[in-house]
Scaffold this motif. Sequence first.
Motif, mmCIF file in Angstrom:
data_model
loop_
_atom_site.group_PDB
_atom_site.id
_atom_site.type_symbol
_atom_site.label_atom_id
_atom_site.label_comp_id
_atom_site.label_asym_id
_atom_site.label_seq_id
_atom_site.Cartn_x
_atom_site.Cartn_y
_atom_site.Cartn_z
ATOM 1 N N HIS A 56 -6.276 -105.878 39.168
ATOM 2 C CA HIS A 56 -6.490 -105.251 40.478
ATOM 3 C C HIS A 56 -5.848 -103.869 40.475
ATOM 4 C CE1 HIS A 56 -2.567 -107.193 40.810
ATOM 5 N NE2 HIS A 56 -2.262 -106.246 41.676
ATOM 6 N N HIS A 58 -4.234 -100.133 42.228
ATOM 7 C CA HIS A 58 -3.360 -99.593 43.280
ATOM 8 C C HIS A 58 -3.554 -98.078 43.357
ATOM 9 C CE1 HIS A 58 -1.102 -103.234 44.187
ATOM 10 N NE2 HIS A 58 -0.950 -103.459 42.901
ATOM 11 N N THR A 63 4.535 -100.109 42.773
ATOM 12 C CA THR A 63 4.924 -101.516 42.910
ATOM 13 C C THR A 63 6.313 -101.663 42.306
ATOM 14 O OG1 THR A 63 3.909 -102.160 40.811
ATOM 15 C CG2 THR A 63 2.533 -102.332 42.772
ATOM 16 N N HIS A 104 -3.522 -103.413 37.089
ATOM 17 C CA HIS A 104 -2.630 -104.286 36.311
ATOM 18 C C HIS A 104 -2.928 -105.760 36.563
ATOM 19 C CE1 HIS A 104 0.851 -105.028 39.433
ATOM 20 N NE2 HIS A 104 -0.273 -104.811 40.063
ATOM 21 N N GLU A 106 -0.678 -109.720 36.505
ATOM 22 C CA GLU A 106 0.635 -110.359 36.513
ATOM 23 C C GLU A 106 0.454 -111.837 36.195
ATOM 24 O OE1 GLU A 106 2.912 -108.243 40.141
ATOM 25 O OE2 GLU A 106 0.767 -108.561 40.349
HETATM 26 MN MN MN Z 1 -0.323 -105.382 42.076
#
Ligand code: MN
Length: 298
Positions: A56, A58, A63, A104, A106
């Motif tokens: 996704h 940004h 962040t 990125h 996660e």
């Molecule tokens: Mn993120």
Amino acid sequence: MQIEKVSARLKDVGGIPVARLIPQSGRRTIGAWCFLDHAGPAVFGSDSDGMQVGAHPHTNLQTFTWMLQGEMWHQDSLGCKQLIRPGQVNLMTAGTGDTRGISHTEQTPEGVKHLHAVQLWIALPLNQEIEPSFEHYPQLPAWTENGADYILTTGSYGGYTAPTRQYSPLLGLDMRLKASSEKAVTLNSGWEYGILVISGSFKTNGQVFAENELAFIEPNGASSLLLSAETDCHVMLLGGEPLPHPTLIWWNFVADSRESLCLAVEDWNQGHSRFGHIDLAGTGLKRLPAPSVPAKIR
Ligand code: MN
């Protein structure tokens, strides 16, 4: 002193309890801090892969991940892959403007069964040309004073300065207070402050703040605030200069106009090169599509 109590909106994100403090209606930012989630503490069952967040994007923000327990893999479109462990900060900068961005993923590593973290975003100053970047801070200033434990995640406090890169003046201080102890917190005049209760409770200015509550302190020229821990108490003190521009937030995007948000949605969904590319082969992750900007956001 004017102190407002903000209660979290509680959500369940793939089996992980998440308490969202900002943004919420009526309270959008603490200085440039524009998003605050307290994730966990969670223990994953044997059938759970933990947190698995697909690719996704940004824009116009950083962040900021403050890890308390567990581990997490970060992978981004700049080619950075980084494991974050407790006591460490990951800082990813999306860059500013309508031509920059980052993306990125996660992931909880295989075999890791815990997650406890504070996830923040920092709005970038939109009058600066800022390039995307990623930084990992494995060691931060930590000290003990009169029985209280401090870790400075960003900014300066008590004669210490964190190495964490900043584009506007900010503070992020992790504090652990012993039950029945009192601590004065030093404030910069003109800054906004918030104190997130990670666990336990404290009293200040006649009000009690408990787990997943945020004490929002209006800038009023006071240079300190006394906290009285009612139990052993773990908090995060956040502060910063108020932003000079509006901060609109939609999905994973920050901007100062609806037009910029709409362009970011369109660019991501059309695979624009401003968000780079992440090789998802073998990760089991997907690319997450951006939802359209609703009419109420302007
Ligand atoms: Mn993120």
